[in-house]
Scaffold this motif. Structure first.
Motif, PDB file in Angstrom:
ATOM      1  N   GLU A   1       0.826  -1.198   0.000  1.00  0.00           N
ATOM      2  CA  GLU A   1       0.000   0.000   0.000  1.00  0.00           C
ATOM      3  C   GLU A   1       0.869   1.260   0.000  1.00  0.00           C
ATOM      4  O   GLU A   1       0.602   2.218  -0.721  1.00  0.00           O
ATOM      5  N   GLY A   2       1.930   1.244   0.802  1.00  0.00           N
ATOM      6  CA  GLY A   2       2.800   2.412   0.897  1.00  0.00           C
ATOM      7  C   GLY A   2       3.608   2.654  -0.359  1.00  0.00           C
ATOM      8  O   GLY A   2       3.816   3.800  -0.777  1.00  0.00           O
ATOM      9  N   GLU A   3       4.097   1.580  -0.985  1.00  0.00           N
ATOM     10  CA  GLU A   3       4.856   1.734  -2.225  1.00  0.00           C
ATOM     11  C   GLU A   3       3.981   2.319  -3.329  1.00  0.00           C
ATOM     12  O   GLU A   3       4.410   3.203  -4.077  1.00  0.00           O
ATOM     13  N   ALA A   4       2.742   1.809  -3.436  1.00  0.00           N
ATOM     14  CA  ALA A   4       1.831   2.327  -4.459  1.00  0.00           C
ATOM     15  C   ALA A   4       1.477   3.783  -4.198  1.00  0.00           C
ATOM     16  O   ALA A   4       1.439   4.604  -5.122  1.00  0.00           O
ATOM     17  N   LEU A   5       1.230   4.124  -2.927  1.00  0.00           N
ATOM     18  CA  LEU A   5       0.902   5.510  -2.607  1.00  0.00           C
ATOM     19  C   LEU A   5       2.100   6.423  -2.840  1.00  0.00           C
ATOM     20  O   LEU A   5       1.949   7.543  -3.357  1.00  0.00           O
TER      21      LEU A   5
END
Length: 366
Positions: free
Chosen positions: A260-264
């Protein structure tokens, strides 16, 4: 043990080691002089296998010595498992445990666990109160003190939500030492979003704390919560900045390849103005965050976005955009048509897809 102002009506505490020492005691304090010798108190602890494997025995001892009956309910961690199937499993076990309004539901884990537990606690008719014990930076900064719990459906992100009401939150930095490397960016990306919208100084603080043990997280989280509250007061829609593209990236890979953090982080990098990207890229390098998509073509993600708008899951969605008026930059909320929204997101995708696989032709995507 210190108090935090998380901008909710619930109690919020932080301190090294507090989760294993004070949660059970806090529960008993809520009954004042009420005699519970006949009824007793129960606590259902919802966690994933990794967190419970590391910490459950030590965490559970405080309940045993205070005669609070516990049961451990394990769920599968990760965004790919944040769904109604997991919630149904939890509710079934909560029902079998026989909770009532004297009892407690405790979420003990990262963001997905807290969403699942919060969702189940809200749907449960037991009347049991709810405590969150986050174990990742992302869940400490956002999920544990959120107004809602969210679930995914298939490859679609946050398709279902319910309001949650926490009685207390216990933030213990000890747990950050065992966060899997893949999930560390989740916390970084959320805080970068707050920094871009409300407090640039958080970026420096984030770099500083990323290389430390976070034994004292109180000052940092208070600053994070203050920034989040300022954004929320201005317009809650701003807190969705970056989700317009990150949801498509996560969904395309069914929450597997990119956290989730990488995509955001990728989406935020594409959202900021061009003049800000070199400085942000330097910060990303220090935090080991990606600035470009890997192992996927431009058209693959673009088609995923088109599908989201075609099936209605993203239709009429507001988009947060940077704009300059009279030489002053600001973040604005746009309400574009579907075609206009796709044009905005296509431009952003081009920024982060530059080093991915070659742009596929329509025939390649067929």
């Amino acid at each position: 043990m210190d108090r935090l102002d998380c901008n909710r009506s619930c109690d919020c505490f932080t301190g090294s080691g507090i989760a294993e020492e004070f949660v059970a005691g806090y529960i008993l304090e809520q009954y004042e002089n009420k005699d519970l010798s006949k009824e007793g108190i129960k606590a259902a602890i919802i966690s994933d296998r990794q967190v419970s494997g590391y910490y459950y025995n030590a965490f559970e001892k405080q309940f045993a010595i205070r005669n609070i009956k516990t049961c451990l309910i394990t769920v599968d961690e990760g965004e790919q498992n944040k769904n109604l199937t997991q919630v149904n499993k939890v509710i079934k076990e909560l029902t079998e445990f026989g909770l009532n309004r004297n009892d407690w539901i405790i979420a003990f884990g990262g963001g997905a666990v807290i969403d699942i537990a919060g969702f189940a606690a809200s749907l449960s008719t037991s009347g049991a109160r709810y405590i969150a014990v986050p174990t990742t930076l992302s869940s400490m900064a956002e999920t544990s003190c959120a107004y809602k719990a969210f679930l995914n459906s298939g490859s679609r992100k946050n398709t279902t939500s319910v309001a949650v009401e926490q009685t207390a939150i216990f933030i213990d930095p000890v747990y950050l030492s065992t966060v899997p490397k893949k999930y560390i960016p989740n916390g970084y990306a959320q805080i970068i979003r707050y920094a871009l919208l409300a407090d640039f100084g958080l970026l420096t603080e984030l770099i500083n704390i990323s290389g430390s043990s976070l034994s004292d997280i109180r000052v940092f989280l208070n600053r994070v919560y203050k920034a989040r509250a300022a954004i929320d007061r201005k317009n809650p829609v701003l807190l969705s900045m970056g989700c317009e593209l990150s949801d498509a990236i996560e969904g395309y890979f069914r929450f597997m390849n990119y956290s989730e953090g990488e995509a955001l982080a990728l989406s935020l990098f594409a959202t900021v103005p061009e003049k800000a990207r070199p400085a942000l890229a330097a910060i990303y390098m220090k935090l080991e965050l990606p600035t470009s998509l890997k192992d996927v073509s431009f058209n693959s993600i673009m088609n995923s976005l088109k599908d989201m708008y075609a099936n209605g899951s993203a239709a009429n969605r507001q988009i947060v955009c940077y704009e300059e008026v009279d030489g002053k930059g600001t973040w604005a909320i746009k309400e574009p048509s579907n075609s206009e929204a796709l044009a905005i997101l296509e431009d952003r995708l081009k920024i982060i897809a530059g080093n991915s696989l070659p742009i596929a032709s329509k025939e390649d995507e067929a």
